[in-house]
Write a protein that holds these residues in place. Structure first.
Motif, PDB file in Angstrom:
ATOM      1  N   LEU A  45      -2.426  -3.170   7.171  1.00  0.00           N
ATOM      2  CA  LEU A  45      -3.201  -4.337   7.584  1.00  0.00           C
ATOM      3  C   LEU A  45      -2.332  -5.231   8.464  1.00  0.00           C
ATOM      4  O   LEU A  45      -1.114  -5.303   8.276  1.00  0.00           O
ATOM      5  CB  LEU A  45      -3.680  -5.120   6.364  1.00  0.00           C
ATOM      6  N   ASP A  71       0.828  -1.212   0.000  1.00  0.00           N
ATOM      7  CA  ASP A  71       0.000   0.000   0.000  1.00  0.00           C
ATOM      8  C   ASP A  71       0.861   1.260   0.000  1.00  0.00           C
ATOM      9  O   ASP A  71       0.574   2.231   0.694  1.00  0.00           O
ATOM     10  CB  ASP A  71      -0.941  -0.002   1.209  1.00  0.00           C
ATOM     11  N   PRO A 102      -7.793  -9.402  10.063  1.00  0.00           N
ATOM     12  CA  PRO A 102      -6.721  -9.282   9.067  1.00  0.00           C
ATOM     13  C   PRO A 102      -7.022  -8.338   7.914  1.00  0.00           C
ATOM     14  O   PRO A 102      -6.094  -7.827   7.280  1.00  0.00           O
ATOM     15  CB  PRO A 102      -6.546 -10.725   8.567  1.00  0.00           C
ATOM     16  N   HIS A 103      -8.303  -8.102   7.632  1.00  0.00           N
ATOM     17  CA  HIS A 103      -8.659  -7.284   6.470  1.00  0.00           C
ATOM     18  C   HIS A 103      -9.098  -5.870   6.857  1.00  0.00           C
ATOM     19  O   HIS A 103      -9.658  -5.148   6.031  1.00  0.00           O
ATOM     20  CB  HIS A 103      -9.751  -7.980   5.664  1.00  0.00           C
ATOM     21  N   ARG A 104      -8.856  -5.495   8.109  1.00  0.00           N
ATOM     22  CA  ARG A 104      -9.142  -4.135   8.556  1.00  0.00           C
ATOM     23  C   ARG A 104      -7.846  -3.482   9.005  1.00  0.00           C
ATOM     24  O   ARG A 104      -6.951  -4.142   9.532  1.00  0.00           O
ATOM     25  CB  ARG A 104     -10.173  -4.133   9.689  1.00  0.00           C
ATOM     26  N   THR A 105      -7.735  -2.191   8.790  1.00  0.00           N
ATOM     27  CA  THR A 105      -6.498  -1.490   9.127  1.00  0.00           C
ATOM     28  C   THR A 105      -6.269  -1.504  10.634  1.00  0.00           C
ATOM     29  O   THR A 105      -7.171  -1.803  11.420  1.00  0.00           O
ATOM     30  CB  THR A 105      -6.550  -0.027   8.651  1.00  0.00           C
TER      31      THR A 105
END
Length: 534
Positions: A428, A15, A382-385
């Motif tokens: 993440l 990112d 795991p898929h959230r900041t």
């Protein structure tokens, strides 16, 4: 020695944030290379790129210098070029392969079959199978001659000093024993290169040395090259011939183990002074507290057996003992996760004593919201900041500016620098190191602003410098926010450094309680060894 792998200006970004920055070095055939650095330095990302897992680098190259058989799948070190292939007998030829070039996907796959990796904290065993069967499976996976499989499996088990555990079920082994079975399974592949990512990070020093010696012996006996990562210096001292220090994704030093260790330890300082804290009033009281279970095979189990103790406001109270002593059960009762069988457990909320043994919104439910628990088996979405993980923990809607401010303050309390705290907010969890994820999990607890924080093995996988950071963050939280901590730990050095008082548990009972130094003197040598291994 000829070069085996050349890494040239390797950069990896997630990112838009670079976690590896223009890394360059060469691994020679048969060399044991150590990569050391603090949690989050980029070690695991580098290992995955060298091995060929996950996604390709953002820029730069990894080149494998190998000998390839053009008639079958076999690949080996370049020094064997011109020799007959051990599989089909054809002559092997030299090739320099750009490992991550999509045009070389078939060659990359063939190289990966001839390499092996030991992942960080992942034993990857068939838990219900015996040790010997785990190794037999690994040999069958690589097509080892069926008539020789059992003999070779026994040799490998003997090679990792587990002949006395050959018929044991894998799940029943200790951590060090499991790691040795993993090593035997990897050696079954007869790799020309082994990547070992933190292979002994969770083991006690003596068991770690045993595994280190086996790694070194295996490399020397088979001409296998090896890349080993760690955030502890012991593996450099025990195993490697050359070392690299990674710091924030950059190569800070390449040299002998002694030279790299000296630079790494320059940042190791525990000289910060803290104000002496005067503890306040009682904040938690336990009287005749018990927790019993009925087991089909073991009958009545007294996990916690009629204990009593007190914790005071702003105190850091430790609970120590070997596995099975009752520490985790006690910590879960304090946090309101499980209900006691008998006794009293009272927590001060405001000016009211709340009985934690009684369910209900105004009783245990009221007290639970002011008690935080960080379990050693923590989890993050795991898929959230990281920012979302922290603000979700509060369960309230925040203006973004306030959420970021609160998150940064809390991450600093958990051991991050101001700059690093800002850096990780939009990342993440899978892009962080294990040590960084552990600190984010600690921040998840702190951000709820509890009165009492229960920490279950807070330093289990941290490097010595990060461990000092976490120690300081706990002391700062106690000093600045008047927090009370209950630390459940096997790490007696950490308990000695941070706890005002502690309790020693054996078989569900508290056998000694008082000033930390006095209690630690009661720990037997056998208990010390067991706690170190756990």
């Amino acid at each position: 020695m000829r070069p085996l792998i050349t890494v040239d200006n390797l950069t990896m970004a997630f990112d838009g944030k670079e976690v590896l920055k223009n890394i360059s070095f060469t691994l020679k055939e048969g060399e044991i290379l150590g990569i050391i650095g603090r949690s989050g330095a980029g070690k695991t990302v580098l290992m995955h790129l060298l091995r060929g897992v996950d996604q390709p680098p953002t820029s730069g190259k990894i080149t494998y210098h190998v000998a390839v058989c053009e008639s079958c799948e076999y690949v080996t070190i370049q020094s064997h070029a011109g020799m007959p292939c051990p599989v089909c007998g054809k002559v092997m030829v030299v090739q320099d392969i750009d490992f991550w070039d999509p045009a070389n996907e078939n060659l990359k796959r063939r190289i990966m079959k001839r390499n092996a990796i030991m992942f960080q904290r992942t034993f990857a065993l068939y838990g219900n199978d015996r040790v010997i069967d785990n190794v037999i499976r690994a040999l069958e996976d690589v097509g080892y001659p069926p008539e020789k499989v059992i003999s070779r499996a026994a040799d490998l088990v003997d090679e990792v000093h587990l002949s006395h555990r050959m018929m044991h079920i894998a799940r029943d082994l200790s951590g060090g024993e499991k790691q040795r079975v993993v090593l035997a399974r990897q050696l079954a592949k007869e790799p020309f290169c082994l990547f070992a990512d933190e292979p002994t990070g969770t083991l006690d020093p003596r068991t770690a040395s045993l595994v280190h010696n086996m790694l070194e012996k295996a490399a020397k006996n088979t001409e296998m090259a090896m890349v080993v990562t760690s955030h502890f210096t012991q593996i450099l001292e025990d195993v490697v011939t050359r070392a690299i220090l990674l710091e924030d994704g950059l190569v800070k030093k390449i040299g002998t183990p002694e030279e790299v260790i000296a630079v790494f330890m320059e940042g190791y300082s525990d000289l910060e002074e803290f104000c002496e804290i005067e503890r306040g009033q009682k904040i938690l009281m336990a009287r005749d507290l018990s927790k019993r279970y009925i087991s089909v095979d073991r009958g009545l189990i007294k996990a916690v057996d009629s204990i009593q103790f007190e914790v005071f406001h702003k105190e850091i109270f430790g609970i120590i003992g070997t596995s099975g002593a009752g520490k985790t059960t006690l910590s879960k009762m304090i946090a309101g996760v499980i209900e006691p069988t008998d006794g009293e457990l009272n927590v001060l909320v405001g000016e009211d004593w709340v009985d934690m043994t009684k369910p209900g919104f105004d009783l245990r439910g009221r007290a639970k919201q002011y008690i935080g628990l960080l379990h050693q088996e923590y989890d993050l979405f795991p898929h959230r900041t990281i920012l979302d993980n922290l603000t979700d923990a509060i369960g309230l809607e925040f203006p973004k500016e306030l959420a970021m401010r609160k998150a940064i303050i809390t991450l600093k309390m958990a051991g991050f620098t101001q700059e690093k705290a800002r850096d990780v907010l939009d990342r993440l969890p899978p892009t962080l190191s294990e040590g960084e994820r552990h600190r984010v999990a600690l921040a998840q607890v702190l951000i709820r602003e509890p009165h009492i924080i229960v920490l279950d093995e807070p330093t289990g996988t941290m490097d010595p410098i990060t461990k000092v950071d976490v120690k300081h963050s706990i002391l700062h939280a106690r000093e600045e926010m008047e927090e009370t901590f209950i630390v459940v730990s096997h790490d007696m050095e950490f308990v000695r450094d941070i706890c005002d008082r502690c309790a020693l548990m054996r078989f569900g009972k508290i056998v000694k309680i008082g000033p930390t130094e006095e209690v630690l003197e009661e720990v037997t040598e056998q208990e010390r060894e067991r706690m170190a291994k756990e």
